[in-house]
Design a protein around this motif. Structure first.
Motif, PDB file in Angstrom:
ATOM      1  N   GLU A 117       0.893  -1.455   0.175  1.00 20.95           N
ATOM      2  CA  GLU A 117       0.033  -0.019  -0.223  1.00 20.95           C
ATOM      3  C   GLU A 117       0.776   1.342  -0.104  1.00 20.95           C
ATOM      4  O   GLU A 117       0.367   2.173  -0.463  1.00 20.95           O
ATOM      5  CB  GLU A 117      -1.062  -0.079   1.119  1.00 20.95           C
ATOM      6  N   SER A 118       2.058   0.962   0.498  1.00 13.35           N
ATOM      7  CA  SER A 118       3.009   2.453   0.529  1.00 13.35           C
ATOM      8  C   SER A 118       3.483   2.536  -0.823  1.00 13.35           C
ATOM      9  O   SER A 118       4.480   3.491  -0.971  1.00 13.35           O
ATOM     10  CB  SER A 118       3.941   2.000   1.614  1.00 13.35           C
ATOM     11  N   ILE A 119       3.880   1.651  -1.633  1.00 13.06           N
ATOM     12  CA  ILE A 119       4.444   1.676  -2.923  1.00 13.06           C
ATOM     13  C   ILE A 119       3.569   2.510  -4.063  1.00 13.06           C
ATOM     14  O   ILE A 119       2.431   2.183  -4.311  1.00 13.06           O
ATOM     15  CB  ILE A 119       4.892   0.365  -3.543  1.00 13.06           C
ATOM     16  N   ASP A 120       4.382   3.513  -4.722  1.00 11.73           N
ATOM     17  CA  ASP A 120       3.518   4.095  -5.812  1.00 11.73           C
ATOM     18  C   ASP A 120       4.323   3.664  -7.034  1.00 11.73           C
ATOM     19  O   ASP A 120       5.294   3.819  -7.503  1.00 11.73           O
ATOM     20  CB  ASP A 120       3.926   5.651  -5.615  1.00 11.73           C
ATOM     21  N   PHE A 121       3.324   2.762  -7.762  1.00 12.59           N
ATOM     22  CA  PHE A 121       3.862   2.164  -9.003  1.00 12.59           C
ATOM     23  C   PHE A 121       2.428   1.949  -9.936  1.00 12.59           C
ATOM     24  O   PHE A 121       2.000   1.307 -10.140  1.00 12.59           O
ATOM     25  CB  PHE A 121       4.422   0.907  -8.835  1.00 12.59           C
ATOM     26  N   PRO A 122       1.935   3.207 -10.760  1.00  6.24           N
ATOM     27  CA  PRO A 122       0.766   3.457 -11.384  1.00  6.24           C
ATOM     28  C   PRO A 122       0.809   2.624 -12.172  1.00  6.24           C
ATOM     29  O   PRO A 122      -0.277   1.743 -12.836  1.00  6.24           O
ATOM     30  CB  PRO A 122       0.837   4.947 -11.695  1.00  6.24           C
ATOM     31  N   THR A 123       2.027   2.000 -13.075  1.00  7.31           N
ATOM     32  CA  THR A 123       1.987   1.148 -14.270  1.00  7.31           C
ATOM     33  C   THR A 123       2.092  -0.221 -14.087  1.00  7.31           C
ATOM     34  O   THR A 123       2.478  -1.232 -14.742  1.00  7.31           O
ATOM     35  CB  THR A 123       3.015   1.599 -15.334  1.00  7.31           C
ATOM     36  N   GLY A 124       1.786  -0.676 -12.748  1.00  2.00           N
ATOM     37  CA  GLY A 124       2.272  -2.041 -12.098  1.00  2.00           C
ATOM     38  C   GLY A 124       1.070  -2.566 -11.745  1.00  2.00           C
ATOM     39  O   GLY A 124      -0.024  -1.799 -11.622  1.00  2.00           O
ATOM     40  N   PHE A 125       1.045  -3.925 -11.575  1.00  2.00           N
ATOM     41  CA  PHE A 125      -0.303  -4.590 -11.136  1.00  2.00           C
ATOM     42  C   PHE A 125       0.271  -5.731 -10.180  1.00  2.00           C
ATOM     43  O   PHE A 125       1.497  -6.101 -10.085  1.00  2.00           O
ATOM     44  CB  PHE A 125      -0.998  -5.155 -12.166  1.00  2.00           C
ATOM     45  N   TYR A 126      -0.452  -6.407  -9.405  1.00  2.00           N
ATOM     46  CA  TYR A 126      -0.112  -7.734  -8.521  1.00  2.00           C
ATOM     47  C   TYR A 126      -1.242  -8.562  -8.204  1.00  2.00           C
ATOM     48  O   TYR A 126      -2.459  -7.927  -8.410  1.00  2.00           O
ATOM     49  CB  TYR A 126       0.640  -7.226  -7.192  1.00  2.00           C
ATOM     50  N   ARG A 127      -0.894  -9.795  -7.913  1.00  2.00           N
ATOM     51  CA  ARG A 127      -2.121 -10.549  -7.502  1.00  2.00           C
ATOM     52  C   ARG A 127      -2.484 -10.278  -6.087  1.00  2.00           C
ATOM     53  O   ARG A 127      -1.429  -9.853  -5.155  1.00  2.00           O
ATOM     54  CB  ARG A 127      -1.681 -12.125  -7.680  1.00  2.00           C
ATOM     55  N   THR A 128      -3.737 -10.209  -5.717  1.00  2.00           N
ATOM     56  CA  THR A 128      -4.092 -10.055  -4.322  1.00  2.00           C
ATOM     57  C   THR A 128      -4.505 -11.222  -3.556  1.00  2.00           C
ATOM     58  O   THR A 128      -4.761 -11.068  -2.311  1.00  2.00           O
ATOM     59  CB  THR A 128      -5.464  -9.158  -4.475  1.00  2.00           C
ATOM     60  N   ASP A 129      -4.049 -12.509  -3.979  1.00  2.00           N
ATOM     61  CA  ASP A 129      -4.234 -13.547  -3.085  1.00  2.00           C
ATOM     62  C   ASP A 129      -3.191 -14.574  -2.873  1.00  2.00           C
ATOM     63  O   ASP A 129      -3.458 -15.970  -2.745  1.00  2.00           O
ATOM     64  CB  ASP A 129      -5.459 -14.371  -3.764  1.00  2.00           C
ATOM     65  N   ILE A 130      -1.944 -14.093  -2.903  1.00  2.00           N
ATOM     66  CA  ILE A 130      -0.894 -14.902  -2.692  1.00  2.00           C
ATOM     67  C   ILE A 130      -0.860 -15.450  -1.210  1.00  2.00           C
ATOM     68  O   ILE A 130      -1.332 -14.853  -0.438  1.00  2.00           O
ATOM     69  CB  ILE A 130       0.516 -14.181  -2.852  1.00  2.00           C
ATOM     70  N   GLY A 131      -0.607 -17.044  -1.248  1.00  2.00           N
ATOM     71  CA  GLY A 131      -0.622 -17.679  -0.030  1.00  2.00           C
ATOM     72  C   GLY A 131      -2.116 -17.999   0.146  1.00  2.00           C
ATOM     73  O   GLY A 131      -2.595 -18.577   1.274  1.00  2.00           O
ATOM     74  N   TRP A 132      -3.107 -18.135  -0.686  1.00  2.00           N
ATOM     75  CA  TRP A 132      -4.551 -18.226  -0.405  1.00  2.00           C
ATOM     76  C   TRP A 132      -4.803 -19.704   0.025  1.00  2.00           C
ATOM     77  O   TRP A 132      -5.726 -19.900   0.956  1.00  2.00           O
ATOM     78  CB  TRP A 132      -5.550 -17.898  -1.565  1.00  2.00           C
ATOM     79  N   ARG A 133      -4.214 -20.665  -0.727  1.00  2.00           N
ATOM     80  CA  ARG A 133      -4.285 -22.076  -0.231  1.00  2.00           C
ATOM     81  C   ARG A 133      -4.137 -22.210   1.387  1.00  2.00           C
ATOM     82  O   ARG A 133      -4.909 -22.810   2.121  1.00  2.00           O
ATOM     83  CB  ARG A 133      -3.530 -23.228  -0.965  1.00  2.00           C
ATOM     84  N   GLU A 134      -2.969 -21.707   1.564  1.00  2.00           N
ATOM     85  CA  GLU A 134      -2.527 -22.110   3.049  1.00  2.00           C
ATOM     86  C   GLU A 134      -3.444 -21.162   4.086  1.00  2.00           C
ATOM     87  O   GLU A 134      -3.600 -21.662   5.367  1.00  2.00           O
ATOM     88  CB  GLU A 134      -1.127 -21.832   3.383  1.00  2.00           C
ATOM     89  N   VAL A 135      -3.692 -20.081   3.548  1.00  2.00           N
ATOM     90  CA  VAL A 135      -4.602 -19.226   4.446  1.00  2.00           C
ATOM     91  C   VAL A 135      -5.947 -19.730   4.892  1.00  2.00           C
ATOM     92  O   VAL A 135      -6.328 -20.059   5.799  1.00  2.00           O
ATOM     93  CB  VAL A 135      -4.916 -17.790   3.801  1.00  2.00           C
ATOM     94  N   GLU A 136      -6.464 -20.495   3.785  1.00  2.00           N
ATOM     95  CA  GLU A 136      -7.734 -21.137   3.988  1.00  2.00           C
ATOM     96  C   GLU A 136      -7.505 -22.387   5.069  1.00  2.00           C
ATOM     97  O   GLU A 136      -8.210 -22.664   5.714  1.00  2.00           O
ATOM     98  CB  GLU A 136      -8.301 -21.856   2.659  1.00  2.00           C
ATOM     99  N   ARG A 137      -6.630 -23.028   4.690  1.00  2.00           N
ATOM    100  CA  ARG A 137      -6.333 -24.222   5.737  1.00  2.00           C
ATOM    101  C   ARG A 137      -5.995 -23.664   7.145  1.00  2.00           C
ATOM    102  O   ARG A 137      -6.445 -24.546   8.069  1.00  2.00           O
ATOM    103  CB  ARG A 137      -4.754 -25.031   5.145  1.00  2.00           C
ATOM    104  N   GLU A 138      -5.451 -22.663   7.103  1.00  2.00           N
ATOM    105  CA  GLU A 138      -5.121 -22.150   8.614  1.00  2.00           C
ATOM    106  C   GLU A 138      -6.397 -21.663   9.247  1.00  2.00           C
ATOM    107  O   GLU A 138      -6.498 -21.744  10.488  1.00  2.00           O
ATOM    108  CB  GLU A 138      -4.217 -20.801   8.524  1.00  2.00           C
ATOM    109  N   THR A 139      -7.487 -21.485   8.686  1.00  2.00           N
ATOM    110  CA  THR A 139      -8.719 -20.947   9.392  1.00  2.00           C
ATOM    111  C   THR A 139      -9.738 -22.198   9.626  1.00  2.00           C
ATOM    112  O   THR A 139     -10.683 -21.944  10.058  1.00  2.00           O
ATOM    113  CB  THR A 139      -9.487 -20.111   8.168  1.00  2.00           C
ATOM    114  N   VAL A 140      -9.168 -23.513   9.217  1.00  2.00           N
ATOM    115  CA  VAL A 140     -10.090 -24.578   9.386  1.00  2.00           C
ATOM    116  C   VAL A 140      -9.928 -25.168  10.797  1.00  2.00           C
ATOM    117  O   VAL A 140      -8.882 -25.296  11.126  1.00  2.00           O
ATOM    118  CB  VAL A 140      -9.711 -25.757   8.354  1.00  2.00           C
TER     119      VAL A 140
END
Length: 421
Positions: free
Chosen positions: A398-421
């Motif tokens: 959120e602190s990085i200013d890179f208007p011509t960039g993009f990124y995935r918002t769900d890195i780690g999603w599999r393990e995050v889901e497993r941690e919540t089970v």
């Protein structure tokens, strides 16, 4: 000790950051490096494929050790050329580097050594590829035989997708391809250090190859990763080392091509156990960034022991119990034609939170840092869980200013889901 690091990406920035912490280091150089690496090393304008230029630089500057980051120089025989000149190096020679340089070489080795992997056929023409496709069910995996920067793999779910993939491969005149059985399971990455005899585990990670959220879109060189990968349990790691990695190292030693360096096994964890997807003969990118954040030992000392054949005297490297998670910020258009030249700001602010921003595709234009490649930044943070590491990484982004960039918002999603089970 004077050390030369070869490479210019995010992996090499992470390696430079960690090497610079070694008390044994006198001077660190990087060829060609990047603006991030320049904070830890003196960058010299020599390309990784310029073997003569690199060797001349080593001789002129009393380089006592070379660390090769990317795969192409290793496949091209740089490590052999350095060793011929009496310069110790971390990385395998040309023959052993065929593990990554040729998918067919690796598959044939697996067949000989009875190493668990997917069924396959090697093909050398588009007609041969079409015939092979007919022998496999759907989905089917189509791989370029040579180096492809992590993007030479297509999973075809229809005959039309298979035809399009083989046509694209042979239109680019790659010359050879491997058609493989599709494996079902979850992927994980296992790293080891080896001097050709001793094997030391060096951590695990899970990468996210597809460009879009939810693992959608084309394959990339990697859009993010986390380490360790809990899905690769201690028992599965031991099984993979004994059934996959150990037979590989022993086979290369028998034919006079001992493997020295880091070996990265991409694994599919199937219902019948781990199977080899492919080998890489260097640290993964962006997996390396997560490993370096967690490593608690002296990286230079470990690399020297590997190069000298002294790993038998070393304990298994120590890693933090925390999770490290990295998110790739890429330039718009990646993995096709990335938009270069976009200004980047806010890195210092992002790192003030405790995260690290490893630079990959960047260049300095006057006082401005700008994007110069597809994958541009690797924002990396630690946390007690995957969810905590993920939160820290995205908070830094959120602190990085890179208007011509993009990124995935769900890195780690599999393990995050497993941690919540």
């Amino acid at each position: 000790m004077n050390v030369l690091l070869i490479g210019s990406g995010g992996r090499e920035h992470a390696l430079a950051w960690k090497l610079a912490q070694s008390p044994a280091l006198t001077k660190l150089y990087a060829a060609p490096g990047n603006p991030g690496i320049a904070h830890h090393a003196e960058c010299v304008d020599i390309q990784a494929n310029d073997h003569r230029g690199l060797i001349d630089f080593c001789l002129r500057n009393s380089i006592e050790f070379v660390v090769v980051g990317p795969e192409a120089p290793l496949v091209g025989g740089l490590a052999d050329n350095l060793r011929t000149m009496g310069i110790p190096v971390f990385g395998p020679g040309r023959d052993a580097a065929q593990l990554e340089g040729s998918k067919g070489f690796t598959k044939d080795l697996c067949r000989r050594e009875k190493i668990p992997t997917a069924g396959y056929v090697r093909v050398e023409s588009i007609d041969g590829a079409r015939a092979a496709l007919a022998d496999f069910g759907l989905p089917v995996v189509i791989k370029a035989d040579g180096l492809a920067a992590g993007k030479g793999v297509t999973i075809a779910y229809s005959p039309e997708e298979g035809e399009e993939a083989v046509a694209a491969l042979f239109d680019r005149k790659r010359g050879q391809a491997v058609i493989e059985e599709f494996l079902t399971g979850e992927e994980a990455s296992l790293f080891v250090l080896t001097d050709g005899t001793t094997i030391l585990p060096f951590g695990s990670a899970q990468d996210h190859k597809r460009v879009g959220d939810g693992d959608t879109g084309p394959n990339t060189g990697g859009m993010g990763a986390y380490s360790p990968a809990p899905v690769l349990s201690a028992a599965l790691e031991k099984q993979a080392i004994e059934e996959i990695i150990r037979p590989t190292i022993d086979a290369l030693a028998r034919v006079g091509s001992p493997y020295s360096g880091v070996l990265y096994a991409g694994l599919m964890l199937t219902a019948t156990g781990p199977k080899l997807i492919e080998y890489n003969v260097r640290f993964g990118d962006p997996e390396c960034q997560t490993l370096m954040m967690r490593l608690e030992d002296d990286l230079l000392d470990l690399m020297l022991a590997t190069a000298k054949g002294e790993l038998a005297d070393r304990d298994v490297p120590a890693f933090s119990s925390d999770t490290a998670l990295t998110v790739v910020m890429a330039a718009k258009g990646y993995p096709a034609t990335p938009e270069t030249g976009g200004a980047i700001g806010g890195i210092a602010e992002a790192e003030a939170s405790g995260a690290r921003v490893f630079q990959a595709g960047t260049t300095q234009e006057g006082s401005d840092l700008v994007a110069s490649g597809g994958r541009v930044l690797n924002v990396t943070a630690l946390g007690a869980t995957v969810a905590e590491a993920k939160a820290g990484t995205y908070r830094a982004i959120e602190s990085i200013d890179f208007p011509t960039g993009f990124y995935r918002t769900d890195i780690g999603w599999r393990e995050v889901e497993r941690e919540t089970v």
